[in-house]
Design a protein around this motif. Structure first.
Motif, PDB file in Angstrom:
ATOM      1  N   MET A  67      69.189  15.424  58.136  1.00  0.00           N
ATOM      2  CA  MET A  67      69.676  14.242  57.428  1.00  0.00           C
ATOM      3  C   MET A  67      71.034  14.625  56.848  1.00  0.00           C
ATOM      4  O   MET A  67      71.123  15.534  56.019  1.00  0.00           O
ATOM      5  N   SER A  93      74.629   7.773  55.298  1.00  0.00           N
ATOM      6  CA  SER A  93      73.749   8.788  55.900  1.00  0.00           C
ATOM      7  C   SER A  93      73.545   8.526  57.373  1.00  0.00           C
ATOM      8  O   SER A  93      73.604   7.385  57.839  1.00  0.00           O
ATOM      9  N   TYR A 128      76.516   5.962  49.187  1.00  0.00           N
ATOM     10  CA  TYR A 128      75.985   6.949  50.132  1.00  0.00           C
ATOM     11  C   TYR A 128      76.124   6.465  51.564  1.00  0.00           C
ATOM     12  O   TYR A 128      75.897   5.287  51.841  1.00  0.00           O
ATOM     13  N   THR A 161      74.134  13.397  54.703  1.00  0.00           N
ATOM     14  CA  THR A 161      74.570  12.338  53.789  1.00  0.00           C
ATOM     15  C   THR A 161      75.935  12.691  53.218  1.00  0.00           C
ATOM     16  O   THR A 161      76.128  13.797  52.712  1.00  0.00           O
ATOM     17  N   HIS A 173      68.030   7.252  53.511  1.00  0.00           N
ATOM     18  CA  HIS A 173      68.834   8.361  52.994  1.00  0.00           C
ATOM     19  C   HIS A 173      67.926   9.527  52.637  1.00  0.00           C
ATOM     20  O   HIS A 173      66.717   9.357  52.448  1.00  0.00           O
ATOM     21  N   GLY A 174      68.543  10.701  52.528  1.00  0.00           N
ATOM     22  CA  GLY A 174      67.767  11.906  52.241  1.00  0.00           C
ATOM     23  C   GLY A 174      67.054  11.813  50.904  1.00  0.00           C
ATOM     24  O   GLY A 174      67.625  11.313  49.937  1.00  0.00           O
TER      25      GLY A 174
END
Ligand SMILES: Cc1cc2nc3c(=O)[nH]c(=O)nc-3n(C[C@H](O)[C@H](O)[C@H](O)COP(=O)(O)OP(=O)(O)OC[C@H]3O[C@@H](n4cnc5c(N)ncnc54)[C@H](O)[C@@H]3O)c2cc1C
Length: 457
Positions: A230, A188, A186, A232, A37-38
């Motif tokens: 990225m 992503s 989350y 998300t 994830h970012g």
């Protein structure tokens, strides 16, 4: 690794036990699922990293990381409206988490003062309630266990830390724990950005408004090295994260503004969807125990982990390492309890920022003893409303709010009389009615202009 670097400045031998195999390059690994994830590193953390390991920021930038000046280089829809793109003193670094980790680890390991034992799992503490004297280590390949003696054991095992069990086994009473869990999760995925758009198009953040009483839905598009975005999408409890391509697009379209959906509409997806449910705020209070064993310290996510939407985990860990550096460089002898208090103090601001906001979401589950989260909800809400509204449109207010949001000044600065006077004086700009994007930025991402909203950037 940052704490290991600090310890190597003050102690003879530092050994990092790592359960995982550490890749020799910026690649994903099993023990760090959040790296899919970012991750942003705020300026407060970046300054600490560069202070401990000079040249790290330049190395990251040379490898394709971006240095994003808040708020000038971003497009943000907050709960209270669009943020003007004011200049400020703070920035963040945007790149993949594997690049960040590898760059830091490589610097620490090449300096030669920290030894890393891979596939070595810490399974319990040795010693007793008064003093921890080492750890038992399990070789992950063979299953063989051995003892490792140490003057100081640091638990940096992240959100999954077993410290509470380990302390119980030493006969210590339970460490108090606060949890504020808005059910944040989350989803992503990486996209190939249109050519040039990773540098010529700003990062985008779209936030929900918890005041509407619905589960919060977030969306971000962050540029990373290698010409990728990225993307998300996140949500609080009840927001129902996407589970396939069609739902991903639909979810992006359901945000309070369609900008994320517009950006990904013609971008090429490069990965499957990765989901993470590690979004709760959780904090231990070792400093509240009547006695804390000598020779033990808990730091990073093992001590306090936050809803990642605020981007504070790594910076908080870095600030904790800096606090430890200061303590160890000061008068001796120092105690583990003093080091633990310093680590707890460094985690306090990111904790209260995240916990006080998340508690506002519908369905948030809270077991908290922090008095700042109990009672006076109306006053807290009113202050947050005034602050957010003003910082969107007032350059000087925005600058100080960004200082605090980046953990570069204490939260208490926002309650100071100087700040109140600033709020009274500063003349707000007109409200923005849409994303502040310049024509060249829109062109870089292949977007058509909406009704003119004007870009300060
Ligand atoms: C979805 C998501 C997005 C995030 N985004 C951001 C962001 O934008 N900015 C930010 O600053 N932070 C962000 N974070 C938070 C950040 O990832 C953490 O705060 C940070 O990684 C904490 O570092 P740590 O060293 O404490 O723990 P970790 O990075 O989790 O490292 C723990 C290490 O310990 C090892 N380990 C675990 N148990 C053992 C054991 N028993 N023995 C030996 N080794 C062990 C693991 O393999 C791992 O290498 C995000 C988190 C998530 C979940």
């Amino acid at each position: 690794m940052l704490t290991a670097q600090v310890l190597s400045r003050h102690l003879d031998t530092v050994t990092v036990l790592e359960r995982d195999v550490l890749p020799d390059g910026p690649r994903q690994r099993r023990g760090q699922p959040q790296a899919r994830h970012g991750h942003i590193l705020w300026s407060s953390g970046a300054r600490v990293v560069d202070g401990l390991l000079p040249g790290t920021i330049d190395r990251l930038l040379a490898a394709g990381a971006r240095r994003i000046m808040f708020q000038r280089d971003l497009v943000t829809l907050t709960s209270h409206g669009w943020q003007h793109r004011f200049p400020s003193r703070q920035f963040c670094l945007m790149c993949s988490r594997p690049l960040m980790d590898w760059t830091v680890r490589d610097q620490v390991v090449s300096a030669g003062r920290v030894r890393v034992r891979q596939r070595a799992e810490a399974v319990e503490l040795s010693g007793g309630g008064d003093r921890v004297t080492g750890v038992r280590v399990r070789d992950v390949e063979t299953g063989a266990e051995s003892a490792l003696a140490a003057d100081l054991v640091v638990d940096a095992t992240g959100r999954g830390s077993r410290l509470r069990h380990w302390l119980a086994a030493l006969g210590l009473p339970p460490v108090e724990e606060d949890v504020v869990d808005a059910g944040m999760a989350y989803c992503s995925r990486l996209y190939k950005a249109p050519p040039g758009a990773t540098t010529a198009f700003p990062p985008v953040n779209i936030s929900p408004d918890p005041r509407d009483g619905r589960p919060g839905r977030f969306g971000v598009v962050h540029p990373q090295e290698g010409g990728v975005w990225m993307v998300t999408l996140a949500g609080t409890r009840g927001a129902r994260l996407p589970s396939d391509d069609a739902e991903f697009t639909e979810y992006a379209r359901s945000l309070r503004d369609p900008l994320v959906a517009d950006l990904i509409a013609s971008a090429e997806p490069l990965t499957p969807l990765f989901v993470s449910h590690f979004g709760a705020n959780r904090r231990l209070y070792p400093e509240r125990l009547e006695r804390w064993p000598e020779g033990l310290l808990v730091i990073g996510d093992a001590l306090a982990a936050f809803n990642p939407i605020y981007g504070h985990g790594m910076s908080s860990a870095a600030l904790g390492a800096a606090a430890l550096d200061e303590l160890l460089g000061g008068p001796r002898p120092w105690s583990a309890a003093a080091a633990q208090r310093a680590a707890g103090a460094a985690a306090d601001d990111p904790w209260i920022i995240a916990a006080a906001r998340d508690i506002e979401y519908v369905g948030c589950r809270t077991t908290a003893t922090d008095p700042r989260l109990l009672g006076e909800a109306e006053t807290r809400r009113h202050f947050a409303d005034v602050l957010t509204t003003r910082s969107l449109r007032s350059p000087a207010v925005s600058a100080l709010v960004t200082d605090a949001a980046s953990l570069s000044v204490p939260q208490s600065a926002l309650g100071s009389s100087e700040f109140m006077a600033l709020m009274a004086r500063d003349e707000p700009l007109p409200e923005l009615t849409g994303p502040p994007l310049a024509a060249a930025e829109l062109a870089a991402a292949g977007l058509r202009p909406r009704d003119a909203v004007g870009a300060d950037g």
